[in-house]
Design a protein around this motif. Structure first.
Motif, PDB file in Angstrom:
ATOM      1  N   PHE A   1      61.571  38.420  25.110  1.00 34.40           N
ATOM      2  CA  PHE A   1      62.738  39.293  25.105  1.00 34.40           C
ATOM      3  C   PHE A   1      63.277  39.379  26.531  1.00 34.40           C
ATOM      4  O   PHE A   1      62.685  40.051  27.384  1.00 34.40           O
ATOM      5  CB  PHE A   1      62.369  40.691  24.596  1.00 34.40           C
ATOM      6  N   LYS A   2      64.379  38.687  26.776  1.00 37.44           N
ATOM      7  CA  LYS A   2      64.919  38.653  28.138  1.00 37.44           C
ATOM      8  C   LYS A   2      65.424  40.023  28.584  1.00 37.44           C
ATOM      9  O   LYS A   2      65.102  40.500  29.672  1.00 37.44           O
ATOM     10  CB  LYS A   2      66.060  37.626  28.213  1.00 37.44           C
ATOM     11  N   LYS A   3      66.232  40.667  27.744  1.00 39.28           N
ATOM     12  CA  LYS A   3      66.813  41.952  28.132  1.00 39.28           C
ATOM     13  C   LYS A   3      65.767  43.055  28.139  1.00 39.28           C
ATOM     14  O   LYS A   3      65.768  43.922  29.020  1.00 39.28           O
ATOM     15  CB  LYS A   3      67.966  42.308  27.192  1.00 39.28           C
ATOM     16  N   LEU A   4      64.886  43.052  27.167  1.00 33.52           N
ATOM     17  CA  LEU A   4      63.845  44.077  27.110  1.00 33.52           C
ATOM     18  C   LEU A   4      62.688  43.779  28.049  1.00 33.52           C
ATOM     19  O   LEU A   4      61.817  44.628  28.245  1.00 33.52           O
ATOM     20  CB  LEU A   4      63.314  44.202  25.672  1.00 33.52           C
TER      21      LEU A   4
ATOM     22  N   LEU B   1      52.120  45.300  31.032  1.00 34.84           N
ATOM     23  CA  LEU B   1      51.290  45.985  30.042  1.00 34.84           C
ATOM     24  C   LEU B   1      51.149  45.079  28.826  1.00 34.84           C
ATOM     25  O   LEU B   1      52.156  44.589  28.296  1.00 34.84           O
ATOM     26  CB  LEU B   1      51.924  47.316  29.631  1.00 34.84           C
ATOM     27  N   THR B   2      49.933  44.851  28.387  1.00 37.19           N
ATOM     28  CA  THR B   2      49.688  43.984  27.231  1.00 37.19           C
ATOM     29  C   THR B   2      48.774  44.706  26.251  1.00 37.19           C
ATOM     30  O   THR B   2      47.750  45.270  26.639  1.00 37.19           O
ATOM     31  CB  THR B   2      49.029  42.658  27.653  1.00 37.19           C
TER      32      THR B   2
ATOM     33  N   LYS C   1      54.863  43.920  27.979  1.00 32.93           N
ATOM     34  CA  LYS C   1      56.054  44.561  28.504  1.00 32.93           C
ATOM     35  C   LYS C   1      55.986  44.557  30.034  1.00 32.93           C
ATOM     36  O   LYS C   1      54.963  44.920  30.620  1.00 32.93           O
ATOM     37  CB  LYS C   1      56.153  46.001  27.984  1.00 32.93           C
ATOM     38  N   TYR C   2      57.097  44.116  30.663  1.00 30.51           N
ATOM     39  CA  TYR C   2      57.160  44.087  32.124  1.00 30.51           C
ATOM     40  C   TYR C   2      57.903  45.318  32.637  1.00 30.51           C
ATOM     41  O   TYR C   2      58.932  45.715  32.091  1.00 30.51           O
ATOM     42  CB  TYR C   2      57.878  42.827  32.606  1.00 30.51           C
ATOM     43  N   LEU C   3      57.363  45.890  33.696  1.00 28.20           N
ATOM     44  CA  LEU C   3      57.967  47.070  34.302  1.00 28.20           C
ATOM     45  C   LEU C   3      58.095  46.859  35.810  1.00 28.20           C
ATOM     46  O   LEU C   3      57.413  46.005  36.404  1.00 28.20           O
ATOM     47  CB  LEU C   3      57.103  48.314  34.030  1.00 28.20           C
ATOM     48  N   TRP C   4      58.947  47.673  36.423  1.00 31.81           N
ATOM     49  CA  TRP C   4      59.092  47.713  37.884  1.00 31.81           C
ATOM     50  C   TRP C   4      59.338  46.305  38.449  1.00 31.81           C
ATOM     51  O   TRP C   4      58.626  45.809  39.275  1.00 31.81           O
ATOM     52  CB  TRP C   4      57.847  48.342  38.515  1.00 31.81           C
TER      53      TRP C   4
ATOM     54  N   ASN D   1      57.395  40.149  25.770  1.00 33.59           N
ATOM     55  CA  ASN D   1      57.176  39.037  24.856  1.00 33.59           C
ATOM     56  C   ASN D   1      56.142  39.429  23.807  1.00 33.59           C
ATOM     57  O   ASN D   1      55.362  40.363  23.991  1.00 33.59           O
ATOM     58  CB  ASN D   1      56.745  37.775  25.612  1.00 33.59           C
ATOM     59  N   ILE D   2      56.153  38.693  22.715  1.00 32.07           N
ATOM     60  CA  ILE D   2      55.153  38.849  21.675  1.00 32.07           C
ATOM     61  C   ILE D   2      54.573  37.470  21.371  1.00 32.07           C
ATOM     62  O   ILE D   2      55.217  36.447  21.611  1.00 32.07           O
ATOM     63  CB  ILE D   2      55.735  39.479  20.385  1.00 32.07           C
ATOM     64  N   GLY D   3      53.357  37.440  20.855  1.00 35.09           N
ATOM     65  CA  GLY D   3      52.722  36.162  20.577  1.00 35.09           C
ATOM     66  C   GLY D   3      51.767  36.237  19.395  1.00 35.09           C
ATOM     67  O   GLY D   3      51.132  37.272  19.148  1.00 35.09           O
TER      68      GLY D   3
END
Length: 755
Positions: free
Chosen positions: A653-656, A707-708, A698-701, A659-661
């Motif tokens: 998810f580029k905007k969010l 976070l996985t 999810k990527y932050l900062w 990623n999911i797998g």
């Protein structure tokens, strides 16, 4: 004169038209070989970022024209060109003209560079061998902690578990003692029953994992008969300082933490990494608890999956001295496994507990030099030390005091120490008609322990190896090689190999013939274990196992805009002679290692890899056959087959910014045959099973924090049924552990860098 003036006006007018007609301007996009890239994205945007950007695609000739909105653009504008598998180009245009752009292949987009079995770092698509790459991003997406986690969804790699000896792998249907496992090219030592415990190989500082199926004995000698797994540590960085930390929690009682930092200044780079993995032990069905808690001193103190604690540490120093690059490294690993016993009758106030301690220490130096375009030097030397200590303690369950067991058989120490040195010279420019490598390889191993005959023995192996890469034409490459060894204990055979590669456009065909060999281990040669229940001795007259391997791999890649489709197919066959096995000698309790007959495997494989925009999908299928030869007097089916199917589906998810797998593998039932003490043939069959993991990140900062979360072993597989059926007697069976069942994990990762 009037004619001359009129001609001048016409020429001047035509020149102005050629300058001002933007519609006549073309953009031509090609690869480094001048081949048109069809469907390349060309994006036009204003420098002031006002207005919408416009994107056009190149046609079948790799050409595109400027959009109408930019035909009358008087101000300079930004042009960006992208194509999957190639490095993007950004240019600023201020005048209309036909322009050509040549894109360079992006090794990162194409799974990076590989080094295993190659003269120099190479793109996987251009490598001489078929090399699988498991990248650090894939390792992170799977939530993989150790090598066992990273390999469990790979086809042609079958894993097995032992609650004490750990996890092992076989490749192409051949057992793990024939699989070479390297860390930056250094062989890892400390095999138990011929296998290295994959759970002891942590991935906290690993950049990628390279897997070559089939013999690489010309390059790496013994144990590389079935395949080679090379773990590559992180060595490069753009920032001056990096700091990272990661924590991992899994619901079965895994609590892991590691950290790393690196410094780069001028010619120098230093990196330090370390961590601790803690597993509290687990038995399926026990109550869930988020934090470790005390256990009652009853039958519940014994876990099916034993508690363990690991500490690991890695340090590297690199320096660039002109054309020379030097890397010094050291890594340390310590593990303790506790096997708690049941309380003893009649009062149940004490129990015997076993402790298994593993200590591994390795250090060495790696030197590389580009003396000239046609002369390169590689040198690697290391010293490794491995100890496995078994001790048994009588534990008082009332006051928790421990007393060492008085029985000598309850204690044992195995110690292995090795020294290795390998160096080679590469002659010839990469684009030359011929490029060659010649080098030496020296390996010395010392084994000590009370179960080694005489208390200790040393084996020395030294070899010369060489290969020649011949560019027969634009499409054909021929690479013969040979390794000649001498060993202080056994007779080592010469090992030849031949690789042939054909590449035309996006089609690649690789075929190879190679001989492999596996030297008898020091345990098989000198093991001595005699007590009331056992009489197992080594055989110093053992021969080396030898094999013939033939492989064929075909790959066809289709690049179309932002879509990559890669279709793969292949076949392999192995024929092993002088197979080493443990056999009964006379009485029912007397065993020794002997060379017996032959063993064959063969397999057919197919794969599909597809990338489109944010999607990445991989499907692989394998059908492996194994021979069932026991003796000349026993008639058995020639081959029994087992299928495998794996799938890897990921979406970003580029905007969010996440990623999911989904990672999936089906492992078919594994049939085999054996003869019991009465001479009857029994067919064994290990149950088929399927494993799946689902993860989300999810990527932050600004991607400094990752976070996985995920679910492992979605189908809750725990034990496999190993059924034995006899032609005369009924069936019997026992369970083989494969996993502790479904679990849930969470990872927090922090990574920061400063330039």
């Amino acid at each position: 004169m009037q004619y001359f003036k009129l001609r001048t006006v016409l020429i001047f007018t035509a020149a102005l038209l050629c300058t001002d007609l933007w519609c006549q301007s073309e953009f031509i996009v090609s690869d480094q070989e001048g081949k048109a890239l069809i469907g390349a994205h060309i994006t036009f945007s204003r420098l002031d970022q006002k207005g919408k950007s416009l994107t056009v695609l190149t046609n079948a000739e790799g050409k595109a024209t400027i959009p109408a909105a930019y035909k009358d653009q008087s101000e300079p504008f930004l042009l960006s060109i992208s194509y999957l598998g190639f490095k993007p180009i950004i240019d600023t245009l201020s005048s209309p003209s036909t322009r050509s752009y040549s894109l360079q292949e992006d090794d990162i987009a194409l799974d990076g560079l590989v080094v295993t079995g190659e003269y120099t770092p190479q793109n996987p698509e251009k490598s001489d061998h078929k090399i699988k790459v498991i990248s650090s991003s894939e390792i992170e997406s799977m939530g993989a902690v150790n090598l066992n986690d990273a390999l469990q969804f790979q086809t042609n790699l079958r894993l097995s578990q032992d609650n004490i000896l750990g996890s092992s792998v076989n490749v192409q249907g051949i057992s793990g003692e024939n699989v070479k496992i390297l860390l930056d090219g250094v062989p890892m030592i400390g095999r138990q029953d011929g296998n290295l415990d994959l759970n002891q190989i942590n991935l906290n500082n690993i950049e990628r994992i390279e897997i070559v199926e089939g013999p690489l004995s010309v390059n790496y000698g013994t144990n590389a008969l079935a395949g080679t797994i090379n773990l590559i540590t992180k060595k490069d960085q753009k920032e001056s300082i990096t700091v990272g930390a990661k924590t991992y929690y899994e619901s079965v009682g895994q609590y892991n933490a590691d950290a790393q930092t690196s410094f780069k200044t001028g010619r120098h780079r230093i990196s330090i990494a370390g961590g601790r993995n803690f597993f509290r032990g687990f038995t399926p069905g026990q109550d869930y608890s988020f934090l470790p808690e005390s256990r009652p001193a009853d039958t519940s103190r014994t876990d099916q999956w034993r508690p363990k604690e690991q500490y690991f540490f890695d340090v590297q120093y690199q320096i660039a001295l002109g054309d020379w690059n030097v890397r010094l490294f050291s890594n340390f690993f310590n593990e303790e496994i506790i096997s708690r016993g049941l309380p003893r009758a009649p009062y149940y106030e004490s129990a015997f507990d076993q402790y298994f301690n593993t200590i591994r220490l390795s250090q060495g130096a790696e030197v590389g030099a580009n003396i000239s375009e046609g002369l390169k030097i590689k040198f690697l030397a290391s010293h490794s030390d491995f100890s496995r200590i078994k001790s048994t303690m009588l534990k008082n369950l009332t006051n928790l005091e421990e007393i060492s067991s008085a029985n000598p058989q309850d204690h044992d120490t195995s110690h292995f120490e090795s020294w290795m040195s390998r160096s080679s010279i590469i002659l010839g420019k990469p684009q030359s008609r011929m490029v060659g490598e010649v080098g030496y390889d020296v390996f010395s191993e010392l084994a000590t322990g009370k179960r080694i005959e005489g208390g200790g023995v040393t084996m020395l192996d030294y070899a010369l190896f060489g290969s020649l890469k011949i560019n027969l034409s634009e499409h054909w490459i021929l690479k013969p090689g040979i390794r000649i060894s001498e060993n202080s204990i056994y007779r080592a055979p010469p090992v030849p190999g031949l690789n042939v590669k054909y590449q035309s456009g996006r089609f690649t065909l690789r075929s190879s013939y190679a001989q492999g060999f596996r030297s008898p281990s020091l345990k098989e040669l000198y093991f001595e274990f005699v007590d009331v229940n056992h009489n197992i001795t080594g055989n110093p007259d053992l021969k080396a196992e030898t094999s013939h391997n033939v492989q064929l791999d075909a790959t066809y890649s289709i690049y179309k805009g932002q879509t990559l489709t890669r279709i793969e197919g292949g076949y392999f066959i192995n024929d092993i002679t002088d197979l080493i096995t443990l056999a009964q000698q006379g009485s029912a309790t007397t065993f020794s290692y002997i060379n017996v007959g032959s063993f064959q495997t063969q397999g057919f494989k197919a794969g599909l890899h597809h990338r489109r925009n944010h999607w990445r999908t991989t499907l692989n299928f394998l059908y492996t056959g194994r021979s069932n030869s026991i003796s000349d007097s026993v008639q058995l089916p020639g081959m029994t087959y087992s299928p495998e199917l794996s799938a890897d589906v990921r979406y970003e998810f580029k905007k969010l910014e996440g990623n999911i797998g989904l990672f999936y593998k089906y492992t078919g039932s594994l049939p085999s045959f054996s003869i019991d003490e009465s001479g009857e043939v029994n067919q064994l069959k290990v149950q088929d099973y399927q494993m799946a993991n689902v993860t989300a990140s999810k990527y932050l900062w600004k991607r400094k924090i990752t976070l996985t979360i995920g679910v492992k072993n979605l189908f809750d597989v725990q034990n496999l049924q190993n059924a034995a059926n006899s032609a005369v007697h009924g069936g019997s069976g026992n369970n083989l552990p494969i996993s502790w069942g479904r679990s849930y994990f969470f990872t927090f990762k922090l990574f920061m860098g400063w330039t």
